[in-house]
Design an enzyme around this catalytic site. Structure first.
Site, PDB file in Angstrom:
ATOM      1  N   CYS A 129       0.852  -1.192   0.000  1.00  0.00           N
ATOM      2  CA  CYS A 129       0.000   0.000   0.000  1.00  0.00           C
ATOM      3  C   CYS A 129       0.888   1.243   0.000  1.00  0.00           C
ATOM      4  O   CYS A 129       1.995   1.221   0.537  1.00  0.00           O
ATOM      5  CB  CYS A 129      -0.937   0.113   1.206  1.00  0.00           C
ATOM      6  N   ARG A 170       3.274   0.100  -5.288  1.00  0.00           N
ATOM      7  CA  ARG A 170       3.138  -0.524  -3.966  1.00  0.00           C
ATOM      8  C   ARG A 170       1.817  -1.267  -3.804  1.00  0.00           C
ATOM      9  O   ARG A 170       1.568  -1.900  -2.773  1.00  0.00           O
ATOM     10  CB  ARG A 170       3.245   0.546  -2.868  1.00  0.00           C
ATOM     11  N   TRP A 183      -2.914  -2.471  -1.632  1.00  0.00           N
ATOM     12  CA  TRP A 183      -2.626  -3.864  -1.939  1.00  0.00           C
ATOM     13  C   TRP A 183      -3.410  -4.649  -0.893  1.00  0.00           C
ATOM     14  O   TRP A 183      -3.091  -4.613   0.286  1.00  0.00           O
ATOM     15  CB  TRP A 183      -1.129  -4.145  -1.837  1.00  0.00           C
ATOM     16  N   ASN A 220      -1.276   1.877   5.988  1.00  0.00           N
ATOM     17  CA  ASN A 220      -0.465   0.863   5.310  1.00  0.00           C
ATOM     18  C   ASN A 220       0.032  -0.098   6.390  1.00  0.00           C
ATOM     19  O   ASN A 220       0.729   0.328   7.305  1.00  0.00           O
ATOM     20  CB  ASN A 220       0.711   1.547   4.606  1.00  0.00           C
ATOM     21  N   GLY A 221      -0.345  -1.374   6.290  1.00  0.00           N
ATOM     22  CA  GLY A 221       0.078  -2.353   7.297  1.00  0.00           C
ATOM     23  C   GLY A 221      -1.090  -3.238   7.694  1.00  0.00           C
ATOM     24  O   GLY A 221      -2.093  -3.319   6.974  1.00  0.00           O
ATOM     25  N   GLU A 256      17.340 -16.146 -10.719  1.00  0.00           N
ATOM     26  CA  GLU A 256      16.897 -14.760 -10.860  1.00  0.00           C
ATOM     27  C   GLU A 256      16.160 -14.561 -12.200  1.00  0.00           C
ATOM     28  O   GLU A 256      15.124 -13.889 -12.257  1.00  0.00           O
ATOM     29  CB  GLU A 256      18.101 -13.814 -10.733  1.00  0.00           C
ATOM     30  N   LYS A 264      12.259 -13.383 -12.745  1.00  0.00           N
ATOM     31  CA  LYS A 264      11.909 -12.218 -13.568  1.00  0.00           C
ATOM     32  C   LYS A 264      10.846 -12.592 -14.586  1.00  0.00           C
ATOM     33  O   LYS A 264       9.868 -11.892 -14.780  1.00  0.00           O
ATOM     34  CB  LYS A 264      13.180 -11.738 -14.284  1.00  0.00           C
ATOM     35  N   GLU A 280       7.344 -13.200 -12.898  1.00  0.00           N
ATOM     36  CA  GLU A 280       6.621 -12.075 -12.327  1.00  0.00           C
ATOM     37  C   GLU A 280       6.099 -11.085 -13.350  1.00  0.00           C
ATOM     38  O   GLU A 280       5.048 -10.488 -13.132  1.00  0.00           O
ATOM     39  CB  GLU A 280       7.426 -11.362 -11.223  1.00  0.00           C
ATOM     40  N   HIS A 309      17.522 -36.003 -12.487  1.00  0.00           N
ATOM     41  CA  HIS A 309      17.037 -36.656 -11.271  1.00  0.00           C
ATOM     42  C   HIS A 309      15.543 -36.391 -11.064  1.00  0.00           C
ATOM     43  O   HIS A 309      15.033 -36.511  -9.963  1.00  0.00           O
ATOM     44  CB  HIS A 309      17.848 -36.196 -10.058  1.00  0.00           C
ATOM     45  N   LYS A 349       5.753  -3.555  -4.847  1.00  0.00           N
ATOM     46  CA  LYS A 349       7.205  -3.377  -4.819  1.00  0.00           C
ATOM     47  C   LYS A 349       7.790  -3.651  -3.437  1.00  0.00           C
ATOM     48  O   LYS A 349       8.772  -4.354  -3.303  1.00  0.00           O
ATOM     49  CB  LYS A 349       7.530  -1.940  -5.249  1.00  0.00           C
TER      50      LYS A 349
HETATM   51  O1  M6R Z   1      12.996  -4.375  -1.220  1.00  0.00           O
HETATM   52  P1  M6R Z   1      13.568  -5.754  -1.131  1.00  0.00           P
HETATM   53  O2  M6R Z   1      14.866  -5.894  -1.840  1.00  0.00           O
HETATM   54  O3  M6R Z   1      13.667  -6.254   0.280  1.00  0.00           O
HETATM   55  O4  M6R Z   1      12.520  -6.681  -1.876  1.00  0.00           O
HETATM   56  C1  M6R Z   1      12.675  -8.069  -1.889  1.00  0.00           C
HETATM   57  C2  M6R Z   1      11.763  -8.717  -2.890  1.00  0.00           C
HETATM   58  O5  M6R Z   1      10.423  -8.456  -2.566  1.00  0.00           O
HETATM   59  C3  M6R Z   1      12.014  -8.244  -4.324  1.00  0.00           C
HETATM   60  O6  M6R Z   1      13.339  -8.434  -4.693  1.00  0.00           O
HETATM   61  C4  M6R Z   1      11.096  -9.005  -5.312  1.00  0.00           C
HETATM   62  O7  M6R Z   1      11.447 -10.348  -5.355  1.00  0.00           O
HETATM   63  C5  M6R Z   1      11.172  -8.358  -6.692  1.00  0.00           C
HETATM   64  N1  M6R Z   1       9.855  -8.027  -7.163  1.00  0.00           N
HETATM   65  C6  M6R Z   1      11.755  -9.225  -7.734  1.00  0.00           C
HETATM   66  O8  M6R Z   1      11.867  -8.583  -8.963  1.00  0.00           O
END
Ligand code: M6R
Length: 612
Positions: free
Chosen positions: A2, A27, A74, A100-101, A487, A491, A494, A510, A607
């Site tokens: 949020c 967010r 969110w 937010n929370g 990684e 990517k 997501e 395996h 984010k």
């Molecule tokens: O702000 P942070 O680096 O702690 O965030 C961690 C993850 O939420 C963040 O890296 C997430 O996996 C990304 N959306 C990946 O692209």
């Protein structure tokens, strides 16, 4: 998750609030809303979905109030809907709140309020906030300047959980009050106007002067002043911080999407992160770190704890710490680490990586390590973020604001910084000097090599057109390349919603090789010189089963062995994750574009993950 924004000044608040919400949409984007003080009554306008739905609402232009709060959601408690959207008011329409929370004990507080005659119109935890404030406000018989603050503080002292809250009151039309606990919130200082936001970039075009609020502190904002109070409402002083980021770093600057802009910002982000930490002939310097040879030599292990992409950067760090400094290093996902009763004591160094510095699980893991007596070191991209305020020591990536939900330049900057940190440790420990000198030379050349790698974009875009309709993909690698495969797979998932698996190439047979079907795309990364032959054999195994293969490599390999080979510049194996991820970031980006998706704001994600 949020995003919240607040404004108090002499201008119409609604356009400023909406502008802030647009920048905070990363967010969360389940609903959006604003509340302003209009001629001694509170207005609320809100709707399900994106901020654009909000500013298309009839009547939004007629809001003239110069004090207001706003929220982009969110969803946690209560599905995305108009009635669950923030702001929320109390029954008497005296208070309006954005939050937010999560208020964890909201069931109990809701029951208490229902028993005292209050009615609820949403399924959110947030709606208890204005009603509980009203409950205490109506009980307070002293009418003075602090009555609003007292009622708010009284209510907050009942909350368990996390919160960043903004509240306005129709009886105090020249005030806005904010507080926080475990949720981000910054206060921007302007000229006869002040701002509140979940993060700095959202209000960077209005001010570069900020106050940071600690947990349980309160700020009372008026047009000309900001007063701060501690948990007991004792007045406290705060220093203003001047932020160097320029406003355009939070704009798209002609790029179609933030993600593409951020991919292209990587040469600069790496240059800035290297900064002046070393030269080829001088040792690394981290003025902010106190580590001695005695301390490092007695460490039983290093733990690197993070989430998502930041955790993948930690995997690169493990490789470097173990090879360069000979210190056993473990990497863990913060949400798992916390609950496994980890073997951490005063001889463990715990490193926490977080771009935002606000990830709830990472912060909680850090607090746990402190309780266990370990030294804690935060790596963050955001100066003054919660994680850096909790940790014993902090060092920063200098990637500039990262707005796209999918992390790109933050990841490569984290790998860069942790590599320099490992060199720093190795220099203190006096090990591997013969490796360090050429590695430093390679680091200095890296920004140029990133620029060279980015010139591959067109051919990657062409390739994306061939594979964007796939349902499943595999990413393979060995050694350090396997961490990049992880990684790359994250990517792709997501932002393109294509299911993918990453696997150590030797492990495929395996079990997972049973999933390989005719025409499935398998993407492999080959940068470890001693593993080239092994990787080629593993790729042959999937070719035999009908897979289409793409290889990213910096090695001299016969391109005819695969359907497609992309050659990236050669570099030190410690740095190869920084170069080999770039074509794969671009591939995910172009696949997502080809599918017509919202690259910067993928579904279901936010984010900053500020809930556990
Ligand atoms: O702000 P942070 O680096 O702690 O965030 C961690 C993850 O939420 C963040 O890296 C997430 O996996 C990304 N959306 C990946 O692209």
């Amino acid at each position: 998750m949020c995003g919240i924004v607040g404004y108090i000044g002499n201008q119409k608040a609604s356009p400023i609030l909406i502008n802030g919400l647009i920048r905070l949409e990363y967010r969360g984007y389940d609903s959006a809303g604003i509340s302003t003080i209009e001629k001694n009554s509170l207005s609320i306008m809100k709707d399900k979905g994106r901020v654009k739905n909000l500013y298309q609402l009839e009547g939004i232009d007629s809001l003239t109030g110069t004090v207001g709060i706003a929220h982009t959601r969110w969803a946690t408690h209560g599905k995305p809907s108009q009635e669950n959207a923030h702001p929320h008011m109390d029954n008497s329409k005296t208070f309006s709140v954005v939050h937010n929370g999560i208020i964890e004990n909201y069931h109990e507080l809701r029951k208490f309020l229902i028993d005292h005659g209050y009615t609820f119109y949403s399924q959110t935890d947030t709606e208890i906030i204005p009603n509980l404030v009203h409950y205490y406000y109506s009980k307070d018989t002293v009418s003075d300047d602090l009555k609003f603050l007292r009622a708010f503080q009284h209510a907050c002292s009942d909350f368990k959980g996390s919160y960043g809250i903004e509240i306005i009151c129709k009886d105090y039309p020249d005030q806005m009050i904010v507080t926080r606990k475990d949720s981000p919130l910054v206060i921007g200082k302007g000229e006869e106007e002040n701002y509140v936001s979940s993060d700095i970039p959202a209000i960077l075009s209005f001010t570069r002067n900020f106050y940071l609020l600690n947990d349980f502190e309160y700020a009372v904002l008026s047009r000309n002043a900001i007063s701060f109070y501690d948990q007991e409402l004792q007045s406290i002083a705060k220093e203003v911080k001047h932020i160097e980021w320029n406003a355009s770093s939070a704009e798209k600057d002609g790029y179609e999407d933030f993600m593409l802009k951020e991919i292209y910002e990587q040469p600069t982000a790496i240059r800035e992160t290297i900064g002046a930490k070393f030269s080829e002939s001088s040792h690394c310097v981290f003025d902010e770190l106190p580590f001695t040879k005695e301390y490092l030599a007695t460490l039983n292990r290093i733990y690197i704890i993070a989430c998502g992409t930041a955790m993948h950067a930690g995997l690169a760090g493990k490789n470097t710490f173990e090879k360069l400094c000979k210190i056993s290093t473990e990497v863990d996902v913060a949400s798992e680490f916390r609950y496994r009763n980890p073997l951490v004591d005063e001889k463990t160094l715990c490193i926490f990586i977080s771009q935002s510095g606000e990830t709830a699980d990472t912060i909680a893991a850090l607090k746990l390590c402190k309780e266990k007596g370990a030294k804690t070191l935060a790596i963050s991209n955001v100066i003054g973020s919660s994680i850096t305020r909790e940790a014993d020591y902090s060092i920063y990536t200098h990637a500039g604001p990262e707005i796209a939900v999918a992390s790109t330049k933050a990841y490569t900057s984290q790998v860069m910084l942790i590599t320099i940190l490992a060199i720093y440790f190795a220099e203190i420990l006096e090990c591997n000097q013969n490796v360090i000198t050429p590695l430093k030379k390679e680091i200095m050349e890296l920004p140029k090599k990133i620029e060279e790698t980015l010139t591959l974009a067109k051919s990657i875009q062409d390739f994306s057109k061939k594979i964007y309709q796939e349902k499943d993909m595999f990413f393979l690698g060995r050694g350090i390349d396997e961490t990049v495969a992880k990684e790359a797979s994250l990517k792709l998932k997501e932002i393109s919603y294509i299911h993918s698996e990453s696997y150590p190439a030797g492990e495929l047979k395996h079990g997972p090789i049973a999933l390989i079907e005719n025409d499935m795309t398998v993407i492999s990364i080959i940068t470890e010189p001693n593993l080239v032959e092994k990787m080629i054999s593993n790729i042959q195994e999937v070719i035999t089963r009908g897979a289409k293969t793409l290889v990213i490599t910096n090695q001299e390999i016969d391109a005819n062995l695969f359907d497609r080979m992309i050659k990236i510049p050669e570099t030190s194996p410690f740095l190869s994750p920084i170069l080999s991820i770039i074509p794969l970031q671009l591939l995910s980006y172009y696949i997502s574009k080809e599918k017509g998706l919202d690259v910067d704001k993928p579904r279901n994600l936010a984010k900053s993950v500020t809930v556990e």
